[in-house]
Scaffold this motif. Sequence first.
Motif, PDB file in Angstrom:
ATOM      1  N   ARG A 171       0.935  -1.058   0.025  1.00  0.00           N
ATOM      2  CA  ARG A 171      -0.386   0.166  -0.433  1.00  0.00           C
ATOM      3  C   ARG A 171       0.695   0.996  -0.227  1.00  0.00           C
ATOM      4  NH1 ARG A 171      -2.856  -3.383   2.813  1.00  0.00           N
ATOM      5  NH2 ARG A 171      -5.209  -4.132   2.640  1.00  0.00           N
ATOM      6  N   PRO A 172       1.514   1.549  -0.846  1.00  0.00           N
ATOM      7  CA  PRO A 172       2.744   2.381  -0.818  1.00  0.00           C
ATOM      8  C   PRO A 172       1.840   3.361  -0.994  1.00  0.00           C
ATOM      9  CG  PRO A 172       3.091   1.440  -3.138  1.00  0.00           C
ATOM     10  CD  PRO A 172       1.979   0.231  -2.394  1.00  0.00           C
ATOM     11  N   PRO A 173       2.211   4.914  -1.282  1.00  0.00           N
ATOM     12  CA  PRO A 173       1.312   5.734  -1.593  1.00  0.00           C
ATOM     13  C   PRO A 173       2.001   6.817  -2.699  1.00  0.00           C
ATOM     14  CG  PRO A 173       3.881   6.120   0.640  1.00  0.00           C
ATOM     15  CD  PRO A 173       3.445   4.644   0.411  1.00  0.00           C
ATOM     16  N   LEU A 174       2.684   5.954  -2.860  1.00  0.00           N
ATOM     17  CA  LEU A 174       3.157   6.644  -4.383  1.00  0.00           C
ATOM     18  C   LEU A 174       3.850   5.266  -4.915  1.00  0.00           C
ATOM     19  CD1 LEU A 174       4.780   9.002  -6.489  1.00  0.00           C
ATOM     20  CD2 LEU A 174       6.562   8.719  -5.283  1.00  0.00           C
ATOM     21  N   LEU A 175       3.089   5.020  -6.641  1.00  0.00           N
ATOM     22  CA  LEU A 175       3.295   4.410  -7.939  1.00  0.00           C
ATOM     23  C   LEU A 175       4.464   5.248  -8.242  1.00  0.00           C
ATOM     24  CD1 LEU A 175       2.737   1.403  -8.319  1.00  0.00           C
ATOM     25  CD2 LEU A 175       1.250   2.465 -10.032  1.00  0.00           C
ATOM     26  N   LEU A 176       5.397   4.666  -8.812  1.00  0.00           N
ATOM     27  CA  LEU A 176       5.851   4.755  -9.467  1.00  0.00           C
ATOM     28  C   LEU A 176       6.259   3.652 -11.030  1.00  0.00           C
ATOM     29  CD1 LEU A 176       9.266   6.399  -7.808  1.00  0.00           C
ATOM     30  CD2 LEU A 176       7.371   7.643  -8.636  1.00  0.00           C
ATOM     31  N   ALA A 177       5.767   4.431 -12.740  1.00  0.00           N
ATOM     32  CA  ALA A 177       6.438   3.231 -13.572  1.00  0.00           C
ATOM     33  C   ALA A 177       7.100   4.182 -14.712  1.00  0.00           C
ATOM     34  CB  ALA A 177       4.391   3.233 -14.165  1.00  0.00           C
ATOM     35  N   ASP A 178       8.245   3.078 -14.909  1.00  0.00           N
ATOM     36  CA  ASP A 178       8.897   3.095 -15.733  1.00  0.00           C
ATOM     37  C   ASP A 178       8.654   2.684 -17.299  1.00  0.00           C
ATOM     38  OD1 ASP A 178      11.548   4.124 -16.935  1.00  0.00           O
ATOM     39  OD2 ASP A 178      13.181   3.494 -15.528  1.00  0.00           O
ATOM     40  N   GLU A 179       8.537   3.797 -17.949  1.00  0.00           N
ATOM     41  CA  GLU A 179       8.360   2.743 -19.493  1.00  0.00           C
ATOM     42  C   GLU A 179       7.753   2.000 -19.304  1.00  0.00           C
ATOM     43  OE1 GLU A 179       8.299   4.470 -22.007  1.00  0.00           O
ATOM     44  OE2 GLU A 179      10.243   6.023 -21.382  1.00  0.00           O
ATOM     45  N   PRO A 180       6.276   1.292 -18.968  1.00  0.00           N
ATOM     46  CA  PRO A 180       5.699   0.693 -18.850  1.00  0.00           C
ATOM     47  C   PRO A 180       4.845  -0.212 -19.542  1.00  0.00           C
ATOM     48  CG  PRO A 180       3.886   2.596 -17.822  1.00  0.00           C
ATOM     49  CD  PRO A 180       5.564   2.602 -18.044  1.00  0.00           C
TER      50      PRO A 180
ATOM     51  N   VAL B  24       4.409   8.971 -14.440  1.00  0.00           N
ATOM     52  CA  VAL B  24       5.558   7.568 -14.878  1.00  0.00           C
ATOM     53  C   VAL B  24       5.766   8.552 -16.205  1.00  0.00           C
ATOM     54  CG1 VAL B  24       4.085   6.212 -17.323  1.00  0.00           C
ATOM     55  CG2 VAL B  24       2.402   7.399 -15.098  1.00  0.00           C
ATOM     56  N   VAL B  25       7.063   7.316 -15.598  1.00  0.00           N
ATOM     57  CA  VAL B  25       8.089   7.939 -16.889  1.00  0.00           C
ATOM     58  C   VAL B  25       7.465   8.071 -18.470  1.00  0.00           C
ATOM     59  CG1 VAL B  25      10.788   8.349 -17.326  1.00  0.00           C
ATOM     60  CG2 VAL B  25      10.274   8.892 -14.977  1.00  0.00           C
ATOM     61  N   THR B  26       8.124   8.104 -18.864  1.00  0.00           N
ATOM     62  CA  THR B  26       7.826   7.463 -20.542  1.00  0.00           C
ATOM     63  C   THR B  26       7.648   8.435 -21.853  1.00  0.00           C
ATOM     64  OG1 THR B  26       5.721   6.607 -22.356  1.00  0.00           O
ATOM     65  CG2 THR B  26       4.624   8.777 -20.730  1.00  0.00           C
ATOM     66  N   HIS B  27       7.821   7.492 -22.868  1.00  0.00           N
ATOM     67  CA  HIS B  27       8.285   8.354 -24.400  1.00  0.00           C
ATOM     68  C   HIS B  27       6.638   8.585 -24.365  1.00  0.00           C
ATOM     69  CE1 HIS B  27      12.065   7.329 -24.216  1.00  0.00           C
ATOM     70  NE2 HIS B  27      11.877   8.175 -24.338  1.00  0.00           N
TER      71      HIS B  27
END
Length: 233
Positions: A160-169, A197-200
């Motif tokens: 149950r993290p307060p922050l979800l990080l997505a790297d080019e999911p 979300v980090v994405t191209h």
Amino acid sequence: MTVPVIELCDVSRGYDDGPPALDDVSLTVRAGEAVSVLGPSGSGKSTLLNLVAGLDRPDTGTVTVDGVRVDGLGEAASARYRRAKIGMIFQFFNLLDDLTVVDNVVLPAQLAGMARGEAARRAAELLDVLGIDRHANAYPGRLSGGERQRVAVARALMNRPPLLLADEPTGALDTASGEDVGQLLADLNADGQTIVVVTHDLALARSCTTRTIRLVDGRITADADAIAAESAR
């Protein structure tokens, strides 16, 4: 006003003798926001993600996540911070192929010391919500790319993290599976999950985030919220 989950203040990070990967960046992300970070290769997106995740430290400035000064943590404290505060989704899933789906999902809970029964209940709940409960005892290699990314999302949400990080999911997925994951991230945000979300992929950013930040040469060159506010004046 909602409490900031991420606060970067005058953050810079350089490597070797080249130009800085991040150059005097300040950024606030508030609870419940879904933010995409766009930019060309070498723009500083991965560096930004690594600093927020506590995988790297800035040369100058401060990084605070959910009240924790991440830039001042040692190695052991950084690991505890990630277990408690961060869920991470990667382009290539990073699942353990010799563990079943459910064992992959419960792993963060085991590392955090969650009781076995509570971890089993939480995993079952996530697999059901994400529509992959029928694959609980399968191995990741037997699943499609979209299904494996759903397993990765379940694992990321386990504590149950307060922050979800997505790297080019969606970088390793076909178009249909990518759209499916984008909708999943949008649904999670609608339920209150804070997401970066980090994405191209501009289509992904549009489908699952409501604020877009552009990085070029280590600097923020555009922020969709700031642009909208400026236009309203």
